[in-house]
Design a protein around this motif. Sequence first.
Motif, mmCIF file in Angstrom:
data_model
loop_
_atom_site.group_PDB
_atom_site.id
_atom_site.type_symbol
_atom_site.label_atom_id
_atom_site.label_comp_id
_atom_site.label_asym_id
_atom_site.label_seq_id
_atom_site.Cartn_x
_atom_site.Cartn_y
_atom_site.Cartn_z
ATOM 1 N N ASP A 1 0.808 -1.212 0.000
ATOM 2 C CA ASP A 1 0.000 0.000 0.000
ATOM 3 C C ASP A 1 0.844 1.267 0.000
ATOM 4 O O ASP A 1 0.333 2.367 -0.233
ATOM 5 C CB ASP A 1 -0.963 0.008 1.186
ATOM 6 C CG ASP A 1 -0.238 -0.100 2.530
ATOM 7 O OD1 ASP A 1 0.996 -0.315 2.528
ATOM 8 O OD2 ASP A 1 -0.901 0.031 3.567
ATOM 9 N N VAL B 1 2.716 1.046 -4.174
ATOM 10 C CA VAL B 1 1.875 1.343 -5.343
ATOM 11 C C VAL B 1 1.735 2.847 -5.579
ATOM 12 O O VAL B 1 2.020 3.328 -6.680
ATOM 13 C CB VAL B 1 0.497 0.669 -5.196
ATOM 14 C CG1 VAL B 1 -0.432 1.112 -6.331
ATOM 15 C CG2 VAL B 1 0.655 -0.848 -5.216
ATOM 16 N N PRO B 2 1.307 3.650 -4.593
ATOM 17 C CA PRO B 2 1.194 5.084 -4.861
ATOM 18 C C PRO B 2 2.541 5.738 -5.135
ATOM 19 O O PRO B 2 2.614 6.733 -5.878
ATOM 20 C CB PRO B 2 0.562 5.649 -3.579
ATOM 21 C CG PRO B 2 0.798 4.625 -2.536
ATOM 22 C CD PRO B 2 0.814 3.317 -3.239
ATOM 23 N N TYR C 1 3.178 5.190 -8.819
ATOM 24 C CA TYR C 1 2.303 6.025 -9.641
ATOM 25 C C TYR C 1 2.684 7.505 -9.569
ATOM 26 O O TYR C 1 2.487 8.252 -10.527
ATOM 27 C CB TYR C 1 0.847 5.841 -9.207
ATOM 28 C CG TYR C 1 0.304 4.458 -9.445
ATOM 29 C CD1 TYR C 1 0.973 3.549 -10.255
ATOM 30 C CD2 TYR C 1 -0.889 4.038 -8.846
ATOM 31 C CE1 TYR C 1 0.477 2.271 -10.471
ATOM 32 C CE2 TYR C 1 -1.399 2.770 -9.064
ATOM 33 C CZ TYR C 1 -0.705 1.882 -9.868
ATOM 34 O OH TYR C 1 -1.210 0.624 -10.083
ATOM 35 N N VAL D 1 1.346 4.918 -14.342
ATOM 36 C CA VAL D 1 0.337 3.942 -13.929
ATOM 37 C C VAL D 1 0.329 2.747 -14.874
ATOM 38 O O VAL D 1 0.231 1.596 -14.436
ATOM 39 C CB VAL D 1 -1.058 4.591 -13.863
ATOM 40 C CG1 VAL D 1 -2.114 3.555 -13.514
ATOM 41 C CG2 VAL D 1 -1.071 5.716 -12.832
ATOM 42 N N LEU E 1 -4.013 -1.822 -7.209
ATOM 43 C CA LEU E 1 -4.953 -0.924 -6.520
ATOM 44 C C LEU E 1 -5.662 0.047 -7.484
ATOM 45 O O LEU E 1 -5.938 1.197 -7.125
ATOM 46 C CB LEU E 1 -4.232 -0.123 -5.430
ATOM 47 C CG LEU E 1 -3.534 -0.930 -4.335
ATOM 48 C CD1 LEU E 1 -2.815 0.005 -3.356
ATOM 49 C CD2 LEU E 1 -4.526 -1.811 -3.595
ATOM 50 N N LEU E 2 -5.955 -0.414 -8.682
ATOM 51 C CA LEU E 2 -6.604 0.458 -9.653
ATOM 52 C C LEU E 2 -8.082 0.687 -9.358
ATOM 53 O O LEU E 2 -8.705 1.570 -9.947
ATOM 54 C CB LEU E 2 -6.444 -0.126 -11.068
ATOM 55 C CG LEU E 2 -5.014 -0.124 -11.611
ATOM 56 C CD1 LEU E 2 -4.961 -0.748 -12.988
ATOM 57 C CD2 LEU E 2 -4.449 1.300 -11.651
ATOM 58 N N ASP F 1 -9.029 1.278 -6.206
ATOM 59 C CA ASP F 1 -9.016 1.977 -4.925
ATOM 60 C C ASP F 1 -9.264 3.471 -5.136
ATOM 61 O O ASP F 1 -8.659 4.106 -6.014
ATOM 62 C CB ASP F 1 -7.671 1.759 -4.235
ATOM 63 C CG ASP F 1 -7.635 2.378 -2.849
ATOM 64 O OD1 ASP F 1 -8.211 1.791 -1.930
ATOM 65 O OD2 ASP F 1 -7.042 3.461 -2.710
ATOM 66 N N THR G 1 -6.210 5.776 -4.945
ATOM 67 C CA THR G 1 -5.366 5.803 -6.139
ATOM 68 C C THR G 1 -5.851 6.847 -7.131
ATOM 69 O O THR G 1 -5.065 7.623 -7.688
ATOM 70 C CB THR G 1 -5.352 4.421 -6.816
ATOM 71 O OG1 THR G 1 -4.791 3.465 -5.913
ATOM 72 C CG2 THR G 1 -4.538 4.446 -8.101
ATOM 73 N N TRP G 2 -7.150 6.897 -7.345
ATOM 74 C CA TRP G 2 -7.702 7.845 -8.312
ATOM 75 C C TRP G 2 -7.649 9.276 -7.794
ATOM 76 O O TRP G 2 -7.530 10.225 -8.574
ATOM 77 C CB TRP G 2 -9.123 7.434 -8.693
ATOM 78 C CG TRP G 2 -9.082 6.211 -9.551
ATOM 79 C CD1 TRP G 2 -9.298 4.929 -9.157
ATOM 80 C CD2 TRP G 2 -8.751 6.162 -10.940
ATOM 81 N NE1 TRP G 2 -9.134 4.073 -10.213
ATOM 82 C CE2 TRP G 2 -8.806 4.793 -11.313
ATOM 83 C CE3 TRP G 2 -8.426 7.112 -11.895
ATOM 84 C CZ2 TRP G 2 -8.523 4.378 -12.624
ATOM 85 C CZ3 TRP G 2 -8.148 6.701 -13.193
ATOM 86 C CH2 TRP G 2 -8.204 5.358 -13.553
#
Length: 267
Positions: free
Chosen positions: A57, A60-61, A64, A129, A144-145, A147, A150-151
């Motif tokens: 967690d 991932v960010p 991105y 991404v 985590l697309l 989540d 994420t957006w």
Amino acid sequence: MSSFGGVLHSEVTKITSTRLWWILSIIMVAYIAVCAGGLAALFGSLGTPTTSPLADDALVPLVYSFGPSLGYVFAVLLGALATTNEFRHQTLTPTFLAVPRRSRVLVAKLLALTGAGAVYGVLALVASVGAGAAVLAIVGIDPLLTDGGTWALIGRSVLAMALWAAIGVGLGVLVPSQVAAIVIVLAFTQFVEPLLRLASAITDFTAQVGRFLPGAASDALVGQSAYQLAGADPLVLEWWQGGLVLVGIAVVVSILGWFTSWRRDVT
């Protein structure tokens, strides 16, 4: 053509009718894709979530966020080069003859390049991404697309890139020399500010000052910072505060440029 809509359309046309925007975008996308994919492969393959240096967690960010944390340089260059090109080739002369209100031209240019910066933000996120999620999935990490966080990060990243392009416009107005503008952008973003951000962690006072540096404010807006890999540079500003800092920088440099070069004879 003297209406604001006409002036804005003219500024957009100036961007899309040259090769500058798509050449920079191709380089940016390739660079970010390689870096984001490489980071995902490196940390994602080092072990399971219990042994990896970064939890899923957090990884991932971070992957991105390579879109704005690396791509912002290209957004600044786009804004600066699009502006200094006008001084270099003296295309401002016919523009000012058609639109005597120079403030209208400057506002239109800021809006047009801010929009172009947002487009760069989308392209940068497609690279980070796209490459990052693909590699993460391959090494067995959930990208985590789906989540919401994420957006939210993606949306703030696009905003950050748009504001960086506006800062580039202000810099180009303040420093009309194209060579000087390029040197300032590269020197500050690649050497000066990274050193200042690392040095600012020495004391509590310098840390409080360092959070208002442009890159630190941008990372706060996005919500992630590559400096966290070194265990430094905590994101002490709220995301909206980081956005306001970038807006303030764009406004200040544009106003300074207005008084120092924009009002002068450009012929």
